[in-house]
Design an enzyme around this catalytic site. Structure first.
Site, mmCIF file in Angstrom:
data_model
loop_
_atom_site.group_PDB
_atom_site.id
_atom_site.type_symbol
_atom_site.label_atom_id
_atom_site.label_comp_id
_atom_site.label_asym_id
_atom_site.label_seq_id
_atom_site.Cartn_x
_atom_site.Cartn_y
_atom_site.Cartn_z
ATOM 1 C CD GLU A 1 -42.911 23.271 20.920
ATOM 2 O OE1 GLU A 1 -42.775 22.050 20.738
ATOM 3 O OE2 GLU A 1 -43.513 24.019 20.126
ATOM 4 C CB CYS B 1 -38.317 16.344 23.327
ATOM 5 S SG CYS B 1 -38.018 17.286 21.832
HETATM 6 P P1 NAD Z 1 -37.741 21.082 33.203
HETATM 7 O O1 NAD Z 1 -39.190 21.180 33.079
HETATM 8 O O2 NAD Z 1 -37.160 20.495 34.435
HETATM 9 O O3 NAD Z 1 -36.968 22.494 32.984
HETATM 10 C C1 NAD Z 1 -37.175 23.348 31.905
HETATM 11 C C2 NAD Z 1 -37.043 24.784 32.348
HETATM 12 O O4 NAD Z 1 -37.979 25.094 33.383
HETATM 13 C C3 NAD Z 1 -35.682 25.184 32.885
HETATM 14 O O5 NAD Z 1 -35.301 26.410 32.302
HETATM 15 C C4 NAD Z 1 -35.891 25.324 34.374
HETATM 16 O O6 NAD Z 1 -35.063 26.310 34.975
HETATM 17 C C5 NAD Z 1 -37.319 25.748 34.459
HETATM 18 N N1 NAD Z 1 -37.931 25.300 35.722
HETATM 19 C C6 NAD Z 1 -37.709 24.113 36.344
HETATM 20 N N2 NAD Z 1 -38.464 24.030 37.452
HETATM 21 C C7 NAD Z 1 -39.178 25.166 37.536
HETATM 22 C C8 NAD Z 1 -40.145 25.682 38.466
HETATM 23 N N3 NAD Z 1 -40.520 24.991 39.543
HETATM 24 N N4 NAD Z 1 -40.671 26.899 38.238
HETATM 25 C C9 NAD Z 1 -40.300 27.607 37.160
HETATM 26 N N5 NAD Z 1 -39.390 27.187 36.252
HETATM 27 C C10 NAD Z 1 -38.838 25.991 36.438
HETATM 28 O O7 NAD Z 1 -37.476 20.226 31.930
HETATM 29 P P2 NAD Z 1 -36.170 19.499 31.469
HETATM 30 O O8 NAD Z 1 -35.748 18.438 32.442
HETATM 31 O O9 NAD Z 1 -35.182 20.551 31.107
HETATM 32 O O10 NAD Z 1 -36.702 18.766 30.148
HETATM 33 C C11 NAD Z 1 -37.199 17.446 30.135
HETATM 34 C C12 NAD Z 1 -38.567 17.387 29.473
HETATM 35 O O11 NAD Z 1 -38.680 18.348 28.456
HETATM 36 C C13 NAD Z 1 -38.808 16.058 28.796
HETATM 37 O O12 NAD Z 1 -40.133 15.669 29.047
HETATM 38 C C14 NAD Z 1 -38.640 16.355 27.330
HETATM 39 O O13 NAD Z 1 -39.310 15.507 26.459
HETATM 40 C C15 NAD Z 1 -39.153 17.748 27.263
HETATM 41 N N6 NAD Z 1 -38.602 18.446 26.097
HETATM 42 C C16 NAD Z 1 -39.448 18.813 25.113
HETATM 43 C C17 NAD Z 1 -38.952 19.422 23.964
HETATM 44 C C18 NAD Z 1 -39.854 19.864 22.857
HETATM 45 O O14 NAD Z 1 -39.369 20.545 21.965
HETATM 46 N N7 NAD Z 1 -41.123 19.513 22.863
HETATM 47 C C19 NAD Z 1 -37.588 19.649 23.860
HETATM 48 C C20 NAD Z 1 -36.757 19.263 24.899
HETATM 49 C C21 NAD Z 1 -37.263 18.674 26.033
#
Ligand code: NAD
Length: 461
Positions: free
Chosen positions: A214, A248
């Site tokens: 997502e 998002c």
């Molecule tokens: P992110 O990708 O930074 O983090 C999400 C998760 O991934 C966290 O739990 C984090 O601990 C983990 N993570 C981060 N880096 C990692 C790595 N190198 N290896 C493994 N795990 C890792 O995302 P964010 O900043 O929390 O969210 C922002 C993005 O998410 C935006 O693009 C937004 O649109 C999208 N988003 C989508 C939805 C949806 O339902 N489609 C909902 C919310 C956010």
């Protein structure tokens, strides 16, 4: 690190053993667990409210409306329908397989991992888990470390009330997630950015684990001259500035048909004033930016020359005012990546085909919105542009309807959930053909004869 990895191995193995005991396959068991989850969340609402307020000043009203109510709704729906969703479904049998019958048997996948994002920390971690449990799986949740207080609250509430072999929260950031991803899961459900999505998918590939991603992207909202202006402005302002723009499916930018931009800006200004006052920093309904890194990232998008509403900020408070920028082009900094903050750029268009092309030249959006009174505009846009999901004369609200599968396409994600779609995402569908033993014609067996082939041609095509 080593001992953490060992603990994760133990945790995953204990969930696998529990799953293999077949306890979670019992539909009454699943309903009891979902009921328990709901009651545990309900009785801890105050703690959950306090944690999310500490993370980014989200009010208890918004915590209920945009987080907890969605989880409760998913639980209620699943408790009511999961027996029906889990039953075998008969399908027609083709002529070559007669006499016999055919059916599809839903089954849980096994041990699941849900990795949540920080912006709706409860909903994005727990709604997928409701689907996982409803489908008969065990679940491990890894909430985002960026929303530290909500992550702690979820760990406390869940881990105190559920056996770790069935449902468990693991807290941590990149290091912990990387270690977790070494384990073999039967399903990984990830919400967050596309960059991390690629890492998740790479790790899942090692075990051939199916993933749902997502993700996000720049979601456009088209506003046409024939739109009901006041309603459009009111709904856009709500959808864009909800959660400080950290949604998002927030409208990332507006594509406004030439001729009504000034009136739209004026109306949006009125709406912002009405709902957040002349100093939105004091408004109880205006959420803060999650951390200084995101604050700096969003501030770089603001070109003060182009600001027509807002533009103020306060780094100590992690506050950025509801901001609208006019005369923006696709070359501006604000159009190079998803904003994920309270900044709304406006691009004017004259020719709809050109505007559609500009959207199609970019990554497929997670959401798309059309504000118009004309079916023609809507149908053209929906026919020509690929995107996850969307709304007509509204924004964001499509995801409140659990009958609509929620998910992206291309760069905005793969797979979907909410309601029955969530159950399906966490299930495998076994296809079964049951053959009668009453007769056994020799048609498919040697010797192959021209006559047999003639009959085969009739039966198989
Ligand atoms: P992110 O990708 O930074 O983090 C999400 C998760 O991934 C966290 O739990 C984090 O601990 C983990 N993570 C981060 N880096 C990692 C790595 N190198 N290896 C493994 N795990 C890792 O995302 P964010 O900043 O929390 O969210 C922002 C993005 O998410 C935006 O693009 C937004 O649109 C999208 N988003 C989508 C939805 C949806 O339902 N489609 C909902 C919310 C956010």
């Amino acid at each position: 690190m080593k001992s953490d990895e060992l603990n994760y191995s133990k945790l995953v193995q204990s969930q696998l053993d529990y799953f293999n005991s077949n306890i979670t396959k019992d539909t009454d068991f699943r309903i009891r667990q979902l009921k328990h989850l709901k009651s545990v969340l309900k009785s801890n609402e105050k703690l959950l409210d306090e944690a999310i307020y500490k993370d980014f000043k989200k009010s208890s009203f918004e915590n209920y409306v945009t987080e907890l109510s969605l989880i409760y709704h998913e639980i209620n729906l699943a408790m009511g329908d999961l027996k029906e969703w889990s039953t075998k479904k008969k399908v027609a049998t083709n002529m070559a397989n007669m006499p016999g019958n055919s059916y599809i048997l839903p089954e849980p996948l096994g041990v699941t991992l849900t990795i949540g994002a920080w912006n709706y920390p409860y909903q994005l971690s727990l709604a997928p888990v409701v689907a996982a449990l409803a489908a008969g799986n065990t679940a491990i949740i890894k909430p985002s470390e960026l929303a530290l207080n909500t992550s702690r609250a979820m760990a406390a509430v869940i881990n105190d009330n559920f056996e770790s072999q069935y449902l468990h929260v693991v807290e941590g950031g990149v290091e912990e997630t990387t270690a977790l991803l070494n384990e073999k899961f039967n399903k990984i459900f990830y919400t967050g950015s596309g960059n991390v999505g690629r890492i998740i998918m790479g790790a899942a590939a090692k075990h051939l684990t199916p993933v749902t991603l997502e993700l996000g992207g720049k979601s456009p909202a088209f506003v046409f001259n024939d739109a009901k202006l006041k309603i459009a402005a009111k709904r856009l302002v709500w959808a864009k500035f909800l959660n400080g723009g950290q949604t998002c499916v927030a409208p990332d930018y507006l594509l406004v048909e030439k001729g009504m931009k000034e009136k739209l800006i004026e109306e949006m200004q009125k709406q912002i004033l009405k709902y957040h006052g002349d100093n939105p920093m004091q408004s109880e309904g205006f959420v803060r930016i999650i951390n200084p890194r995101h604050f700096d990232r969003i501030m770089k998008f603001i070109d003060i020359e182009k600001v027509v509403i807002g533009g103020e900020s306060n780094k100590v408070e992690l506050y950025i005012a509801p901001t609208v920028m006019d005369n923006v082009s696709f070359d501006d900094a604000v159009m190079q990546e998803e904003i994920f903050g309270p900044v709304l750029p406006i691009i004017e268009f004259d020719d709809l085909d050109e505007a559609i092309k500009m959207v199609k030249d970019r990554d497929k959006p997670l959401a798309l919105y059309v504000f118009t009174s004309s079916n023609k505009n809507t149908e053209k846009i929906f026919h020509e542009i690929s995107f996850g999901g969307g709304a007509v004369n509204d924004a964001v609200m499509h995801l409140a309807n659990a009958n609509l599968p929620f998910g992206g396409v291309g760069e905005s994600g793969m797979g979907s959930y909410h309601g029955k779609a969530g159950f399906d995402t966490f299930s495998h569908f076994k296809s079964i053909y049951s053959h009668s033993t009453m007769v056994e014609p020799n048609l498919k067996y040697t010797p192959y004869t021209p006559n047999k082939l003639k009959i085969m041609r009739l039966m198989l095509e």
